[in-house]
Design an enzyme around this catalytic site. Structure first.
Site, PDB file in Angstrom:
ATOM      1  N   CYS A  52       2.199  -8.275  14.599  1.00 33.37           N
ATOM      2  CA  CYS A  52       3.461  -7.519  14.708  1.00 33.37           C
ATOM      3  C   CYS A  52       4.660  -8.442  14.523  1.00 33.37           C
ATOM      4  O   CYS A  52       5.776  -7.966  14.362  1.00 33.37           O
ATOM      5  CB  CYS A  52       3.616  -6.881  16.084  1.00 33.37           C
TER       6      CYS A  52
ATOM      7  N   CYS B  20      -3.461  -5.925  21.333  1.00 32.86           N
ATOM      8  CA  CYS B  20      -2.373  -5.204  20.677  1.00 32.86           C
ATOM      9  C   CYS B  20      -2.975  -3.939  20.081  1.00 32.86           C
ATOM     10  O   CYS B  20      -3.948  -4.010  19.327  1.00 32.86           O
ATOM     11  CB  CYS B  20      -1.756  -6.072  19.578  1.00 32.86           C
TER      12      CYS B  20
ATOM     13  N   HIS C 195      -3.066  -4.113  16.125  1.00 37.99           N
ATOM     14  CA  HIS C 195      -3.833  -5.139  15.425  1.00 37.99           C
ATOM     15  C   HIS C 195      -5.184  -5.451  16.049  1.00 37.99           C
ATOM     16  O   HIS C 195      -5.959  -6.215  15.484  1.00 37.99           O
ATOM     17  CB  HIS C 195      -2.981  -6.407  15.261  1.00 37.99           C
TER      18      HIS C 195
ATOM     19  N   HIS D 266       0.846  -1.194   0.000  1.00 38.31           N
ATOM     20  CA  HIS D 266       0.000   0.000   0.000  1.00 38.31           C
ATOM     21  C   HIS D 266       0.883   1.247   0.000  1.00 38.31           C
ATOM     22  O   HIS D 266       2.113   1.155   0.018  1.00 38.31           O
ATOM     23  CB  HIS D 266      -1.028  -0.023   1.127  1.00 38.31           C
TER      24      HIS D 266
ATOM     25  N   LYS E 201      -7.257  -2.328   6.016  1.00 36.46           N
ATOM     26  CA  LYS E 201      -8.118  -3.019   5.069  1.00 36.46           C
ATOM     27  C   LYS E 201      -9.560  -2.991   5.536  1.00 36.46           C
ATOM     28  O   LYS E 201     -10.474  -2.907   4.736  1.00 36.46           O
ATOM     29  CB  LYS E 201      -7.659  -4.474   4.935  1.00 36.46           C
TER      30      LYS E 201
ATOM     31  N   CYS F 162       2.455 -11.131  19.562  1.00 36.31           N
ATOM     32  CA  CYS F 162       1.433 -10.692  18.604  1.00 36.31           C
ATOM     33  C   CYS F 162       1.880 -11.133  17.204  1.00 36.31           C
ATOM     34  O   CYS F 162       2.940 -10.706  16.721  1.00 36.31           O
ATOM     35  CB  CYS F 162       1.252  -9.179  18.643  1.00 36.31           C
TER      36      CYS F 162
ATOM     37  N   LYS G  11      -6.067   5.476  10.394  1.00 41.49           N
ATOM     38  CA  LYS G  11      -5.010   4.499  10.187  1.00 41.49           C
ATOM     39  C   LYS G  11      -5.269   3.743   8.875  1.00 41.49           C
ATOM     40  O   LYS G  11      -6.421   3.446   8.559  1.00 41.49           O
ATOM     41  CB  LYS G  11      -5.080   3.522  11.367  1.00 41.49           C
TER      42      LYS G  11
ATOM     43  N   HIS H  10       3.886   1.614   2.436  1.00 38.05           N
ATOM     44  CA  HIS H  10       5.157   0.967   2.076  1.00 38.05           C
ATOM     45  C   HIS H  10       5.859   1.791   0.985  1.00 38.05           C
ATOM     46  O   HIS H  10       7.081   1.917   0.969  1.00 38.05           O
ATOM     47  CB  HIS H  10       4.933  -0.445   1.519  1.00 38.05           C
TER      48      HIS H  10
HETATM   49  N1  MSP Z   1       9.034  -7.069   7.663  1.00 34.32           N
HETATM   50  C1  MSP Z   1       9.192  -6.033   8.602  1.00 34.32           C
HETATM   51  C2  MSP Z   1      10.473  -5.264   8.350  1.00 34.32           C
HETATM   52  C3  MSP Z   1      11.714  -6.060   8.394  1.00 34.32           C
HETATM   53  S1  MSP Z   1      13.108  -5.090   8.007  1.00 34.32           S
HETATM   54  C4  MSP Z   1      14.410  -6.035   8.425  1.00 34.32           C
HETATM   55  C5  MSP Z   1       8.007  -5.076   8.516  1.00 34.32           C
HETATM   56  N2  MSP Z   1       7.319  -5.086   7.389  1.00 34.32           N
HETATM   57  S2  MSP Z   1       6.034  -4.191   7.087  1.00 34.32           S
HETATM   58  O1  MSP Z   1       5.516  -4.684   5.837  1.00 34.32           O
HETATM   59  O2  MSP Z   1       5.150  -4.160   8.183  1.00 34.32           O
HETATM   60  O3  MSP Z   1       6.589  -2.763   6.774  1.00 34.32           O
HETATM   61  C6  MSP Z   1       6.742  -1.790   7.776  1.00 34.32           C
HETATM   62  C7  MSP Z   1       7.246  -0.537   7.108  1.00 34.32           C
HETATM   63  O4  MSP Z   1       6.340  -0.122   6.065  1.00 34.32           O
HETATM   64  C8  MSP Z   1       7.348   0.681   7.998  1.00 34.32           C
HETATM   65  O5  MSP Z   1       8.506   0.688   8.787  1.00 34.32           O
HETATM   66  C9  MSP Z   1       7.357   1.761   6.950  1.00 34.32           C
HETATM   67  O6  MSP Z   1       8.606   1.763   6.313  1.00 34.32           O
HETATM   68  C10 MSP Z   1       6.299   1.289   5.976  1.00 34.32           C
HETATM   69  N3  MSP Z   1       4.952   1.735   6.332  1.00 34.32           N
HETATM   70  C11 MSP Z   1       3.862   0.930   6.463  1.00 34.32           C
HETATM   71  N4  MSP Z   1       2.771   1.696   6.722  1.00 34.32           N
HETATM   72  C12 MSP Z   1       3.106   2.995   6.787  1.00 34.32           C
HETATM   73  C13 MSP Z   1       2.415   4.187   7.068  1.00 34.32           C
HETATM   74  N5  MSP Z   1       1.128   4.219   7.312  1.00 34.32           N
HETATM   75  N6  MSP Z   1       3.129   5.335   7.117  1.00 34.32           N
HETATM   76  C14 MSP Z   1       4.481   5.343   6.897  1.00 34.32           C
HETATM   77  N7  MSP Z   1       5.156   4.232   6.653  1.00 34.32           N
HETATM   78  C15 MSP Z   1       4.510   3.032   6.537  1.00 34.32           C
HETATM   79  O7  MSP Z   1       7.797  -4.339   9.462  1.00 34.32           O
END
Ligand code: MSP
Length: 502
Positions: free
Chosen positions: A129, A143, A146, A18, A297, A126, A294, A21
């Site tokens: 997470c 959590c 979640h 999304h 989905k 969790c 936030k 990311h």
């Molecule tokens: N797989 C782990 C990371 C491992 S790194 C060794 C993870 N993945 S995640 O898919 O949950 O991605 C988290 C990251 O996605 C956040 O740290 C950020 O970079 C990005 N973001 C996800 N949602 C976001 C927002 N709503 N706003 C800003 N960044 C976002 O954690």
């Protein structure tokens, strides 16, 4: 020129990518393109995190074997980054054979070095997470992220002696040898270290979709430990092909604040345990909401990066996200704001300036000429370029964009003041001077926005007829005021930001 190694988190492939990311990858893309522009040898690493219970559950829900599921999802992330024109140099997947092999070697080193011990873990976990939780982190027993109750774990695990590295990490952050930014996040990490970190479990008993511990076949590696290793498995850390020596330490590792603790405490401790240097900098940006909520989905407010880049262009999406939210802070995005910025800053801002100037100067051989009032431009352009470098170093993208737009506004004002369409009729030599200043400014704008909006930057420079000749040049030459010289022939402008069709 130096080397620049930059990483993003590897994303969980339990669902589609999304816009959240995308945000991190966009920021990393801009920095990578900037460093390439200044002549650095760049490696930009991103990829997908594919092991663990959460992924296995998502695969089962979709009726697929985990490997098949992660293959599909990892490809979807790649497609999303392609649609956003993300310029990563390497794509890592934690199911890559090289990663698995190196992760095992890393685990063996931790084990052989006496950094691991077996003990009983009793506590909360969790799955959303993929993280261990304490009672105090829960809200009404759930959590907070979640909204589900964590599972209760009671099992024998391998623990990593994280506590042994607590004080060392703290002093490296305090001395500035290991940089954690922004300041507010650094303070949070220092406060955690001040309270002291406990040892952490690094293995799980009943998680099958994971890397087996090489020294205990009854246990698999905890997904976070394995995931962090990607940053060095990608560059063949224990190999002898020189890749690791060439790239490590990473110049900057970017992520959001949700996972800073893993990157600023656990990761450095793991590196120290196997005698590897720490990254130079970790930077945690904020979290953003969509229309005040936030990204979720269930709420249904998930923005698909592919939809937005199809509708607005990847350049416009990049511009919007980095201009709208100060990097490092939290923020909110909405389609209304996207439309507003598209209109005001892009279509009617730089887009309009460009087409006006080209309309005024095209259809003829244009004789460049600089006048006395060029010094005002020169001063402004030099000032912007000098701020530009420090803003890039500080990852202050929104400031950097605002900085560039000072030149856009200056040009708009200059056009209003000088009315070149009148000069064309009654003062030809002044007309050439005024337009030369504007065209030369657009050349600078083209290069300044190039790391942020590569397609627009290239289009501006191509239409000015300088892209191909200047792109191999050193940036210090490109940045000189007054480089556009002699007679030039310009084409009629192609609109940079056409009207959006709904
Ligand atoms: N797989 C782990 C990371 C491992 S790194 C060794 C993870 N993945 S995640 O898919 O949950 O991605 C988290 C990251 O996605 C956040 O740290 C950020 O970079 C990005 N973001 C996800 N949602 C976001 C927002 N709503 N706003 C800003 N960044 C976002 O954690």
């Amino acid at each position: 020129m130096g080397k620049f190694y930059i990483t993003t988190p590897i994303y969980y492939v339990n669902g589609k990518p999304h816009i959240g990311h995308a945000y991190t990858n966009i920021a990393a893309d801009v920095l990578s393109r900037y460093h390439r522009m200044i002549g650095d040898d760049v490696k930009f690493l991103t990829g997908t995190d594919e092991h663990g219970k959460k992924i296995a559950e998502a695969a089962a829900k979709n009726g697929l074997a985990p490997q098949q599921f992660v293959d599909e999802l990892s490809a979807q992330f790649q497609t999303a980054w392609d649609s956003l024109d993300i310029s990563h140099d390497q794509w890592i997947r934690t199911t890559d054979a090289q990663h698995e092999e190196i992760a095992k070697e890393f685990l063996n080193k931790l084990h052989d070095g006496g950094h691991l011990y077996k003990d009983e873990y009793e506590g909360l976990y969790c799955v959303g997470c993929e993280a261990y939780k304490t009672e105090s982190e829960l809200v009404d027993g759930l959590c907070p992220d979640h909204k589900v109750a964590p599972i209760k774990l009671k099992e024998e695990n391998w623990f990593f002696k994280l506590s042994a590295f607590n004080d060392k990490i703290k002093s490296l952050i305090e001395s500035g040898e290991f940089v954690v930014e922004p300041e507010s996040r650094r303070n949070e990490i220092l406060a955690m270290l001040e309270r002291g970190m406990n040892d952490i479990p690094i293995s799980r008993k009943d998680v099958e979709w994971a890397i087996p511990l090489p020294f205990d076949e009854e246990q698999t590696c905890y997904v976070w430990i394995e995931a962090l290793m990607n940053y060095v498995s990608a560059i063949n850390v224990f190999g002898d092909d020189g890749e690791f020596e060439k790239w490590w330490p990473a110049n900057v590792q970017i992520m959001a604040k949700d996972i800073l603790k893993f990157h600023a405490i656990i990761w450095p401790a793991m590196l120290m345990a196997v005698d590897l240097p720490l990254p130079k900098k970790v930077f945690a940006h904020g979290f953003f909401t969509i229309d005040g909520q936030k990204i979720s989905k269930t709420i249904g407010n998930v923005i698909d990066p592919i939809d937005w880049s199809t509708k607005y262009t990847s350049d416009a999406v990049k511009y919007f996200l980095l201009r709208e939210i100060p990097f490092g802070g939290d923020g909110d995005v909405s389609e209304t704001r996207m439309n507003e910025r598209y209109g005001s800053d892009l279509a009617n801002g730089v887009g309009n300036l460009f087409s006006r100037v080209l309309a005024l100067s095209s259809k003829q051989v244009f004789h460049t000429a600089y006048g006395e009032d060029a010094s005002e431009f020169e001063k402004l352009v030099n000032e912007i370029w000098s701020n530009y470098d420090s803003q890039m170093d500080a990852l202050a993208f929104h400031d950097c964009l605002a900085n560039i737009w000072k030149l856009v506004s200056h040009c708009d004002g200059y056009i209003e003041q000088n009315k070149p369409w009148e000069l064309a009729k009654n003062d030809e030599s002044r007309y050439f001077i005024v337009l030369t200043h504007l065209l030369e400014s657009l050349r600078h704008i083209g290069w300044m926005i190039y790391p942020f909006m590569p397609q627009t930057g290239e289009s501006i420079l191509q239409q000015l007829g300088v892209f191909d000749t200047e792109k191999e040049e050193e940036l210090k030459n490109i940045r000189k005021w007054g480089k556009m010289n002699g007679d030039i022939t310009l084409q009629k402008a192609q609109p940079l930001f056409p009207r959006i069709e709904d």
